[in-house]
Design a protein around this motif. Structure first.
Motif, PDB file in Angstrom:
ATOM      1  N   GLU A 266       0.968  -1.203   0.155  1.00 15.76           N
ATOM      2  CA  GLU A 266      -0.006   0.106   0.117  1.00 15.76           C
ATOM      3  C   GLU A 266       0.772   1.118   0.026  1.00 15.76           C
ATOM      4  O   GLU A 266       1.881   1.269   0.656  1.00 15.76           O
ATOM      5  N   CYS A 267       0.458   2.407  -0.792  1.00 12.42           N
ATOM      6  CA  CYS A 267       1.414   3.316  -0.924  1.00 12.42           C
ATOM      7  C   CYS A 267       0.684   4.339  -0.045  1.00 12.42           C
ATOM      8  O   CYS A 267      -0.042   5.258  -0.381  1.00 12.42           O
TER       9      CYS A 267
ATOM     10  N   SER B 296       4.679   9.815 -14.687  1.00  6.48           N
ATOM     11  CA  SER B 296       4.128  11.310 -14.145  1.00  6.48           C
ATOM     12  C   SER B 296       4.809  11.863 -13.028  1.00  6.48           C
ATOM     13  O   SER B 296       5.489  10.944 -12.201  1.00  6.48           O
ATOM     14  N   ALA B 297       4.506  13.282 -12.552  1.00  4.66           N
ATOM     15  CA  ALA B 297       5.069  13.709 -11.619  1.00  4.66           C
ATOM     16  C   ALA B 297       4.289  13.953 -10.322  1.00  4.66           C
ATOM     17  O   ALA B 297       4.181  14.768  -9.662  1.00  4.66           O
ATOM     18  N   LEU B 298       3.605  12.673  -9.920  1.00  7.29           N
ATOM     19  CA  LEU B 298       2.570  12.672  -8.737  1.00  7.29           C
ATOM     20  C   LEU B 298       2.490  11.157  -8.362  1.00  7.29           C
ATOM     21  O   LEU B 298       2.919  10.107  -9.113  1.00  7.29           O
ATOM     22  N   SER B 299       2.229  10.967  -7.034  1.00  7.96           N
ATOM     23  CA  SER B 299       1.764   9.696  -6.678  1.00  7.96           C
ATOM     24  C   SER B 299       0.322   9.693  -5.846  1.00  7.96           C
ATOM     25  O   SER B 299       0.137  11.088  -5.490  1.00  7.96           O
ATOM     26  N   VAL B 300      -0.302   8.705  -5.989  1.00  6.07           N
ATOM     27  CA  VAL B 300      -1.539   8.616  -5.338  1.00  6.07           C
ATOM     28  C   VAL B 300      -1.284   7.978  -4.076  1.00  6.07           C
ATOM     29  O   VAL B 300      -0.735   6.766  -3.902  1.00  6.07           O
ATOM     30  N   ILE B 301      -1.632   8.651  -2.929  1.00  2.00           N
ATOM     31  CA  ILE B 301      -1.511   8.200  -1.394  1.00  2.00           C
ATOM     32  C   ILE B 301      -2.839   7.755  -0.872  1.00  2.00           C
ATOM     33  O   ILE B 301      -3.734   8.390  -0.919  1.00  2.00           O
ATOM     34  N   TYR B 302      -2.651   6.643  -0.253  1.00  2.00           N
ATOM     35  CA  TYR B 302      -3.913   5.786   0.313  1.00  2.00           C
ATOM     36  C   TYR B 302      -3.439   5.761   1.935  1.00  2.00           C
ATOM     37  O   TYR B 302      -2.647   5.956   2.363  1.00  2.00           O
ATOM     38  N   THR B 303      -4.654   5.607   2.551  1.00  2.00           N
ATOM     39  CA  THR B 303      -4.613   5.183   3.949  1.00  2.00           C
ATOM     40  C   THR B 303      -4.001   3.575   4.055  1.00  2.00           C
ATOM     41  O   THR B 303      -4.122   2.953   3.168  1.00  2.00           O
TER      42      THR B 303
ATOM     43  N   GLU C 244      -5.413   1.312   5.153  1.00  2.00           N
ATOM     44  CA  GLU C 244      -6.682   0.349   4.736  1.00  2.00           C
ATOM     45  C   GLU C 244      -7.035   0.473   3.326  1.00  2.00           C
ATOM     46  O   GLU C 244      -7.645  -0.341   2.963  1.00  2.00           O
ATOM     47  N   GLY C 245      -6.192   1.387   2.589  1.00  2.00           N
ATOM     48  CA  GLY C 245      -6.540   1.310   1.103  1.00  2.00           C
ATOM     49  C   GLY C 245      -7.469   2.286   0.625  1.00  2.00           C
ATOM     50  O   GLY C 245      -7.924   2.273  -0.493  1.00  2.00           O
ATOM     51  N   GLU C 246      -7.899   3.350   1.317  1.00  2.00           N
ATOM     52  CA  GLU C 246      -8.842   4.354   1.121  1.00  2.00           C
ATOM     53  C   GLU C 246      -7.862   5.171   0.512  1.00  2.00           C
ATOM     54  O   GLU C 246      -6.847   5.798   1.073  1.00  2.00           O
ATOM     55  N   PHE C 247      -8.576   6.150  -0.446  1.00  2.00           N
ATOM     56  CA  PHE C 247      -7.719   7.153  -0.968  1.00  2.00           C
ATOM     57  C   PHE C 247      -7.580   8.507  -0.091  1.00  2.00           C
ATOM     58  O   PHE C 247      -8.629   8.780   0.747  1.00  2.00           O
ATOM     59  N   SER C 248      -6.263   8.698   0.053  1.00  2.00           N
ATOM     60  CA  SER C 248      -6.046   9.895   1.019  1.00  2.00           C
ATOM     61  C   SER C 248      -5.773  11.125   0.246  1.00  2.00           C
ATOM     62  O   SER C 248      -6.319  12.350   0.464  1.00  2.00           O
ATOM     63  N   GLU C 249      -4.659  11.169  -0.475  1.00  2.00           N
ATOM     64  CA  GLU C 249      -4.344  12.483  -1.206  1.00  2.00           C
ATOM     65  C   GLU C 249      -3.410  12.106  -2.443  1.00  2.00           C
ATOM     66  O   GLU C 249      -2.832  11.199  -2.638  1.00  2.00           O
ATOM     67  N   TYR C 250      -3.121  13.219  -3.297  1.00  2.00           N
ATOM     68  CA  TYR C 250      -2.211  13.309  -4.272  1.00  2.00           C
ATOM     69  C   TYR C 250      -0.843  14.217  -3.751  1.00  2.00           C
ATOM     70  O   TYR C 250      -1.014  14.950  -2.923  1.00  2.00           O
ATOM     71  N   LEU C 251      -0.005  13.405  -4.067  1.00  2.00           N
ATOM     72  CA  LEU C 251       1.541  13.983  -3.807  1.00  2.00           C
ATOM     73  C   LEU C 251       1.996  14.421  -5.031  1.00  2.00           C
ATOM     74  O   LEU C 251       2.465  13.621  -5.894  1.00  2.00           O
ATOM     75  N   VAL C 252       2.061  15.886  -5.420  1.00  2.00           N
ATOM     76  CA  VAL C 252       2.828  16.124  -6.696  1.00  2.00           C
ATOM     77  C   VAL C 252       4.080  16.691  -6.227  1.00  2.00           C
ATOM     78  O   VAL C 252       4.630  17.311  -5.498  1.00  2.00           O
ATOM     79  N   TYR C 253       5.214  16.420  -7.537  1.00  2.00           N
ATOM     80  CA  TYR C 253       6.302  16.508  -7.288  1.00  2.00           C
ATOM     81  C   TYR C 253       7.042  17.660  -8.038  1.00  2.00           C
ATOM     82  O   TYR C 253       6.335  17.953  -9.193  1.00  2.00           O
ATOM     83  N   PRO C 254       7.882  18.243  -7.864  1.00  2.00           N
ATOM     84  CA  PRO C 254       8.629  19.248  -8.702  1.00  2.00           C
ATOM     85  C   PRO C 254       9.092  19.020 -10.149  1.00  2.00           C
ATOM     86  O   PRO C 254       9.418  19.639 -10.887  1.00  2.00           O
TER      87      PRO C 254
END
Length: 362
Positions: free
Chosen positions: A67-68, A125-132, A134-144
């Motif tokens: 899990e990310c 891409s310059a981003l990651s999808v971050i989950y809890t 437990e596998g629920e969507f949490s946030e996008y992490l955008v990179y420079p």
């Protein structure tokens, strides 16, 4: 608004390129943390180890726990600091790769991405999808910036299930049409500015490559064999679509995909499979010529992408549920508002139902 295009610093693709992975990593660092899940480690771990050994590099394999999530990222960042790591390598599927990007970002070192599938355009891409956890969507992490290097071994991808390659075609199919919508509206892209001519051209080439080589690539993948057509589709699914969506913009297709998360019956479908239907709905929404819609329908049928709600697992057409999908697709911050006209919930509902009816026709 400035014109901006973003992309990985280096893109490498070929059969058995895993054998040269260490050679390609060597200019980036001398002490690598290689992140992979248990399945990929068992499948490819020895080849990765041999490649780094041949290049004279230190390599530490780290098991990705699946899990990310923030705790997983923090665990691996601590491990990287403990081992004095100066380059991160992610090998595997989307969550592994997103975690590798995050670990490299917080460790302030370069990252190399090696997808084992061509099922989405996320690797570049310059981003990651971050989950809890437990596998629920949490946030996008955008990179420079985008990953420093992306390496694809076309034989590894040929050995993967064909359905995943086809799902990648569904994701890539949307690229041109969403880019075209942003061209007409002039809205800001994920790269932070207006489109460049280069990004527009890559988005169009992505679509043309799918039509020319998609079916042939599927047949090669069915036999777990690489081919020129398969190599072209891997590039279209990953590089052309990746640069295309970030630097040309998202619009209706991905917003409708997001809205469809309201339908539990669709949860078993892959991202690109739902995006393919979202593309059809976007074309209806913008009143595209029937000839163009039929071209997309014919392509989807040829490779096995869903063309209607029944294909996506919906058992009965429930207008109230579909209205919830349409409402979620058209919330104020959704990318559907990059379309070059005002979008309403009723218009999206009509487009979904019409696309479904067109997709049911043979």
């Amino acid at each position: 608004m400035d014109n901006i295009i973003i992309s990985p610093s280096k893109y490498i693709q070929g059969p058995n390129s895993i054998e040269s992975l260490g050679k390609y990593i060597k200019p980036m660092g001398s002490n690598a943390l290689v992140l992979a899940d248990s399945f990929v480690t068992g499948l490819l771990g020895k080849k990765v180890d041999q490649s780094f050994s041949n290049a004279g590099l230190n390599m530490h394999m780290a098991l990705f726990n699946g899990e990310c999530s923030r705790p997983e990222i923090e665990r691996l960042v601590a491990l990287a600091k403990e081992k004095n790591i100066d380059v991160i390598v992610g090998v595997g599927g989307g969550k592994t790769l997103d975690t590798a990007k995050a670990v490299a970002f917080y460790n302030e070192c370069p990252v190399s991405i090696m997808p084992t599938l061509a099922s989405t355009d996320a690797p570049t891409s310059a981003l990651s999808v971050i989950y809890t956890p437990e596998g629920e969507f949490s946030e996008y992490l955008v990179y420079p910036k985008n990953p420093d290097m992306v390496v694809l071994d076309t034989q590894i991808i040929a050995n993967a299930p064909t359905r995943l390659l086809v799902a990648g075609m569904g994701d890539a199919m949307s690229t041109y049409f969403e880019a075209r919508a942003n061209t007409r509206s002039g809205k800001q892209t994920m790269a932070g500015g207006a489109q460049t001519l280069a990004a527009q051209a890559l988005a169009k080439l992505c679509y043309e490559t799918l039509l020319a080589d998609g079916y042939k690539a599927k047949l090669a993948s069915d036999n777990n064999l690489s081919s020129k057509a398969l190599e072209n589709i891997i590039e279209a699914n990953t590089l052309l679509s990746g640069i295309g969506f970030e630097s040309s913009g998202l619009a209706g297709a991905h917003a409708i995909h997001n809205g469809m998360t309201k339908l539990e019956e669709c949860h078993h479908m892959y991202h690109g499979e739902k995006v393919a239907f979202g593309t059809l709905a976007q074309l209806v929404l913008e009143n595209a010529p029937l000839e163009e819609i039929n071209t997309v329908l014919d392509f989807c049928r040829s490779v096995g992408l869903p063309t209607n709600l029944f294909d996506l697992g919906v058992k009965t057409i429930d207008i109230d549920k579909l209205r919830e999908v349409a409402a979620a697709s058209s919330v104020p911050d959704e990318t559907i508002h990059n379309m070059p006209f005002e979008v309403t919930t009723d218009a999206v509902l009509s487009a979904i139902l019409t696309a479904h009816e067109l997709g049911c026709q043979k």
